[in-house]
Design an enzyme around this catalytic site. Structure first.
Site, PDB file in Angstrom:
ATOM      1  N   ALA A  63       0.776  -1.398  -0.056  1.00 51.01           N
ATOM      2  CA  ALA A  63       0.045  -0.142  -0.012  1.00 51.01           C
ATOM      3  C   ALA A  63       0.796   1.351   0.161  1.00 51.01           C
ATOM      4  O   ALA A  63       0.217   2.340   0.094  1.00 51.01           O
ATOM      5  CB  ALA A  63      -0.950   0.108   1.208  1.00 51.01           C
ATOM      6  N   GLY A  64       2.096   1.045  -0.188  1.00 52.56           N
ATOM      7  CA  GLY A  64       3.183   2.317  -0.104  1.00 52.56           C
ATOM      8  C   GLY A  64       3.642   2.450   1.308  1.00 52.56           C
ATOM      9  O   GLY A  64       3.860   1.569   2.113  1.00 52.56           O
ATOM     10  N   ASP A  66       3.903   3.828   5.059  1.00 49.93           N
ATOM     11  CA  ASP A  66       2.899   3.823   6.368  1.00 49.93           C
ATOM     12  C   ASP A  66       2.273   5.199   6.661  1.00 49.93           C
ATOM     13  O   ASP A  66       3.273   6.105   7.050  1.00 49.93           O
ATOM     14  CB  ASP A  66       3.558   3.251   7.247  1.00 49.93           C
ATOM     15  CG  ASP A  66       2.701   2.792   8.616  1.00 49.93           C
ATOM     16  OD1 ASP A  66       1.648   3.401   8.640  1.00 49.93           O
ATOM     17  OD2 ASP A  66       2.995   1.655   9.122  1.00 49.93           O
ATOM     18  N   HIS A  93      15.843   5.227  -1.375  1.00 47.52           N
ATOM     19  CA  HIS A  93      16.377   5.025  -2.610  1.00 47.52           C
ATOM     20  C   HIS A  93      17.562   3.955  -2.677  1.00 47.52           C
ATOM     21  O   HIS A  93      17.522   3.115  -3.712  1.00 47.52           O
ATOM     22  CB  HIS A  93      17.118   6.266  -2.998  1.00 47.52           C
ATOM     23  CG  HIS A  93      16.354   7.609  -3.279  1.00 47.52           C
ATOM     24  ND1 HIS A  93      16.846   8.721  -3.248  1.00 47.52           N
ATOM     25  CD2 HIS A  93      15.028   7.680  -3.574  1.00 47.52           C
ATOM     26  CE1 HIS A  93      16.033   9.578  -3.407  1.00 47.52           C
ATOM     27  NE2 HIS A  93      14.812   8.755  -3.505  1.00 47.52           N
ATOM     28  N   ASP A 148       8.657   8.774  -4.893  1.00 43.51           N
ATOM     29  CA  ASP A 148       9.929   9.088  -4.481  1.00 43.51           C
ATOM     30  C   ASP A 148      10.603   7.733  -4.423  1.00 43.51           C
ATOM     31  O   ASP A 148      11.663   7.575  -3.706  1.00 43.51           O
ATOM     32  CB  ASP A 148       9.910   9.859  -2.998  1.00 43.51           C
ATOM     33  CG  ASP A 148       9.240   8.963  -1.906  1.00 43.51           C
ATOM     34  OD1 ASP A 148       8.597   7.871  -2.493  1.00 43.51           O
ATOM     35  OD2 ASP A 148       8.970   9.361  -0.790  1.00 43.51           O
TER      36      ASP A 148
END
Length: 260
Positions: A63-64, A66, A93, A148
């Site tokens: 879901a990406g 938190d 990254h 990002d």
């Protein structure tokens, strides 16, 4: 003791890395990111492992980020928010780059919703196989953010710049069939056979020389940014290494012995 947020299984030299916070649709927490980095680094170093499948436990792929962690970050003193964010981005990254630069084939087996960072992590793999229940959304805009996790690098290379802008600006959901049509997903699978299909594909992709595969992948990952001269130069250097590899020598000897 809390259960591990990352599970790693190895079968027939294929590593399956499973995001394991099903109650949160596998949203990435700081703990989960730390465990994922450790798993990726271990798998990358293990030359016995030929390929990697990344998937999620439960109904969602990932879901990406938190959102509760986002709220905590906003409570930091105003003078620290920016640098804290920059520091966190370095870790994000690093995580994504471990997937992208993995010296062996990587497949995202997307079993459900892949949103935000989850969609970016899927794109950082070499290939995506999606179940019919899968969906993708670069939904950062809905939190006042930009992609990002590599999405602004990976997504245009998959779908073109105009379509990437449309998906990032709107943050809309893309279902599995549209994902295949747009080139976000490479293959579709039924939910019940997703991991089996991903494993079979990973096995097929990793049968050749691991040396040639790792070197070839490292050059292909840069091919849009390099000139033809630079690609040729890197290819010459990589080929020189391949000439010395055990796989090359064994295959040449086997061919000659079989044709005599």
């Amino acid at each position: 003791m809390s259960p591990s947020t990352i599970q790693v299984t190895i079968d027939s030299r294929i590593a399956t890395i499973t995001l394991n916070r099903p109650e949160k649709r596998n949203a990435i927490s700081n703990e989960m990111r730390t465990e994922l980095i450790a798993a990726l680094e271990t798998v990358s170093r293990d030359r016995a492992i030929r390929a990697v499948v990344l998937t999620g436990n439960g109904k969602g792929f990932c879901a990406g980020g938190d959102v509760s962690g986002m709220a905590e970050r906003m409570e930091a003193p105003a003078g620290e928010v920016a640098f804290n964010g920059w520091s966190r981005q370095q870790i994000v990254h690093h995580t994504v780059n471990l997937l992208y630069s993995m010296p062996k084939p990587t497949i995202a087996a997307v079993n459900g919703a892949a949103a935000g960072l989850g969609a970016d992590m899927a794109l950082s793999c070499d290939f995506i196989i999606a179940s019919q229940e899968a969906s993708f959304a670069w939904s950062y805009i809905k939190r006042g953010l930009i992609p990002d996790g590599g999405g602004m690098f990976f997504l245009p290379r998959r779908v073109g710049i105009a379509r990437a802008k449309e998906l990032v600006f709107s943050g809309r959901k893309v279902d599995a069939n549209e994902a295949l049509e747009l080139g976000i997903a490479d293959r579709l699978s039924d939910a019940g056979s997703l991991l089996g299909d991903a494993h079979a594909w990973a096995t097929e992709l990793s049968q050749g020389s691991s040396t040639a595969l790792a070197l070839g992948k490292s050059i292909l990952n840069q091919s849009y940014e390099l000139s033809a001269h630079q690609v040729f130069a890197q290819g010459s250097q990589a080929q020189a290494v391949c000439y010395t590899s055990r796989e090359h020598r064994d295959s040449v000897h086997a061919f000659l012995n079989n044709t005599k």
